[in-house]
Design a protein around this motif. Sequence first.
Motif, PDB file in Angstrom:
ATOM      1  N   ILE A 311       0.864  -1.182   0.000  1.00 44.55           N
ATOM      2  CA  ILE A 311       0.000   0.000   0.000  1.00 44.55           C
ATOM      3  C   ILE A 311       0.900   1.231   0.000  1.00 44.55           C
ATOM      4  O   ILE A 311       1.820   1.334   0.819  1.00 44.55           O
ATOM      5  CB  ILE A 311      -0.904   0.021   1.251  1.00 44.55           C
ATOM      6  N   ARG A 312       0.663   2.159  -0.919  1.00 43.68           N
ATOM      7  CA  ARG A 312       1.456   3.398  -0.987  1.00 43.68           C
ATOM      8  C   ARG A 312       0.577   4.573  -0.585  1.00 43.68           C
ATOM      9  O   ARG A 312      -0.493   4.789  -1.168  1.00 43.68           O
ATOM     10  CB  ARG A 312       2.019   3.599  -2.392  1.00 43.68           C
ATOM     11  N   LEU A 313       1.020   5.305   0.423  1.00 42.38           N
ATOM     12  CA  LEU A 313       0.321   6.502   0.881  1.00 42.38           C
ATOM     13  C   LEU A 313       1.125   7.730   0.466  1.00 42.38           C
ATOM     14  O   LEU A 313       2.349   7.751   0.610  1.00 42.38           O
ATOM     15  CB  LEU A 313       0.171   6.487   2.407  1.00 42.38           C
ATOM     16  N   ARG A 314       0.422   8.761  -0.038  1.00 41.16           N
ATOM     17  CA  ARG A 314       1.088   9.996  -0.456  1.00 41.16           C
ATOM     18  C   ARG A 314       0.400  11.194   0.185  1.00 41.16           C
ATOM     19  O   ARG A 314      -0.830  11.248   0.247  1.00 41.16           O
ATOM     20  CB  ARG A 314       1.030  10.168  -1.977  1.00 41.16           C
ATOM     21  N   SER A 315       1.209  12.146   0.637  1.00 40.20           N
ATOM     22  CA  SER A 315       0.653  13.373   1.196  1.00 40.20           C
ATOM     23  C   SER A 315       1.775  14.402   1.339  1.00 40.20           C
ATOM     24  O   SER A 315       2.944  14.042   1.474  1.00 40.20           O
ATOM     25  CB  SER A 315       0.014  13.121   2.560  1.00 40.20           C
ATOM     26  N   ILE A 357       8.478   1.821   4.284  1.00 40.69           N
ATOM     27  CA  ILE A 357       9.546   2.541   3.573  1.00 40.69           C
ATOM     28  C   ILE A 357       9.074   3.963   3.295  1.00 40.69           C
ATOM     29  O   ILE A 357       7.955   4.151   2.803  1.00 40.69           O
ATOM     30  CB  ILE A 357       9.920   1.858   2.233  1.00 40.69           C
ATOM     31  N   ALA A 358       9.917   4.952   3.609  1.00 37.88           N
ATOM     32  CA  ALA A 358       9.566   6.359   3.371  1.00 37.88           C
ATOM     33  C   ALA A 358      10.515   6.974   2.352  1.00 37.88           C
ATOM     34  O   ALA A 358      11.690   6.625   2.288  1.00 37.88           O
ATOM     35  CB  ALA A 358       9.626   7.137   4.684  1.00 37.88           C
ATOM     36  N   LEU A 367       4.809   6.973   1.829  1.00 34.11           N
ATOM     37  CA  LEU A 367       5.032   5.940   2.841  1.00 34.11           C
ATOM     38  C   LEU A 367       4.492   4.633   2.274  1.00 34.11           C
ATOM     39  O   LEU A 367       3.279   4.489   2.071  1.00 34.11           O
ATOM     40  CB  LEU A 367       4.316   6.309   4.138  1.00 34.11           C
ATOM     41  N   ASP A 368       5.394   3.708   1.962  1.00 34.71           N
ATOM     42  CA  ASP A 368       4.998   2.391   1.471  1.00 34.71           C
ATOM     43  C   ASP A 368       4.851   1.440   2.651  1.00 34.71           C
ATOM     44  O   ASP A 368       5.747   1.369   3.512  1.00 34.71           O
ATOM     45  CB  ASP A 368       6.051   1.822   0.512  1.00 34.71           C
TER      46      ASP A 368
END
Length: 495
Positions: A311-315, A357-358, A367-368
């Motif tokens: 899951i990849r989070l972006r902000s 992982i950042a 943030l993976d």
Amino acid sequence: MIDLLIQQLIDQAIAAALIEKEDEVYARNQMLSLLHTADFKELELLAEANREEIPDILEGIVEFACRQGIIEDIFDEKEIFASKIMNCLIARPSTVNRLFFEKYQQSPEAATEYFYKLSKDSNYIQMKRIRNNIEYKVPTEYGELDITINLSKPEKDPKSIAREREAKQTAYPKCLLCVENEGYAGRIGHPARSNHRMIRVNLQDQTWYLQYSPYVYYNEHCIVLSEKHTDMKISPDSFRRLLSFVEQFPHYFLGSNADLPIVGGSILSHDHYQGGNYEFAMAKAEDDWTFKIADFPEVQGSVVKWPMSVIRLRSKETVALVEAGTHILQKWKAYSDEIVGIYAWTEETPHNTITPIARKRGDVFELDLVLRNNRTSEDHPLGIFHPHADVHHIKKENIGLIEVMGLAVLPARLKNELVEVENYILGRETAMAAYHLDWAEELKSQYGTAANEENIAAIVREEVGKKFLRVLEDAGVFKRDEEGRAGFERFIRTL
């Protein structure tokens, strides 16, 4: 002869800016003391063309020490002595840190370039040995996977192994990642670290320590370790620290191994992260599909097109990323789905965790979160989401952070074993290991007469890459098929 080697090493240390000209006499005297000699014949500065590299000069000095009986001719003693010699040519930690942060005022890149060069020039990172590694890339539908056959760690001689068994056990330093390793001479069974330096980094109002891996697997392969000897633990604080680090060093990524056996790294007893100035295939991988989490509108979520479940989070907001990451971590740790064989607990034993992982791209943080499960079964006693038995002939070890991102660290035995597989495919005489037989038969059948002297090495290398891809697929909790996609969607809906 030893005078020449000492002068060469000093000349090279000055050329590499390890020391300045004013330090020459002091550094020489420190080395003479280690070599148990009070005599020195001054020599002219050697011509550039005649200078050997630092590791080669160092080997000559160590061999001299062995011949003179200063040290015993065994691996650990030679390593300790070489490290002590190089320590004569490196500034103290306070000076290294001051120079690092002076250069940081220019740019984070200037600071890490300085420290990486120092770590190589001081022979702490042993580039001569690292160059022995076999490294190549293999194209796949997920991008180019990195393959490394690790030949950089020399095998110990029988005498060293025997001494290690007999050595008195001590709890100082507690492990290989403790801060007490900085400047530690080493002992039988514990590596020499006289020439080791660390940078003090502030992460969330705590002092953490930045160092490079002595056996780098990729460009500027660094380790960021806790000041305290505490167990690995994935928590909201982990996410905060990772993002804080990449905010300070935006040209680096930083990630953590998972915190459970089987899916974790090799050292779970000391909290630490790994990073560096390198873009892995996973970082380049595209979004497979995207989603939103209602409670975190500032965060964009996606599932990454990758053989493992990412899951990849972006902000632009790190606080929002930490909160969303924490929400997913808590949900995942308690999540079970018997349709796809995921169980969060066996009685009191937890199975679910995350490899995070950042990184930073422009003004956006990523943030993976790689979903992991360490459950075992009768069919898969080493782990259900672990390399399965049919790939153990290539890779049997844990799949840690580096492998997760797409770099295979494969055992040294494969250097010679793969040559024997090539011989088998070509019908030549071979001493191939029995555990490669099924695979070699498949390749022989697949390639037939298309395999020849010119292309056989490339064929086998590519097939090793395909095996590593299988390793990653085995480690994925939601498989990349219809059932796995449906399972992943079920989990995302719980968010």
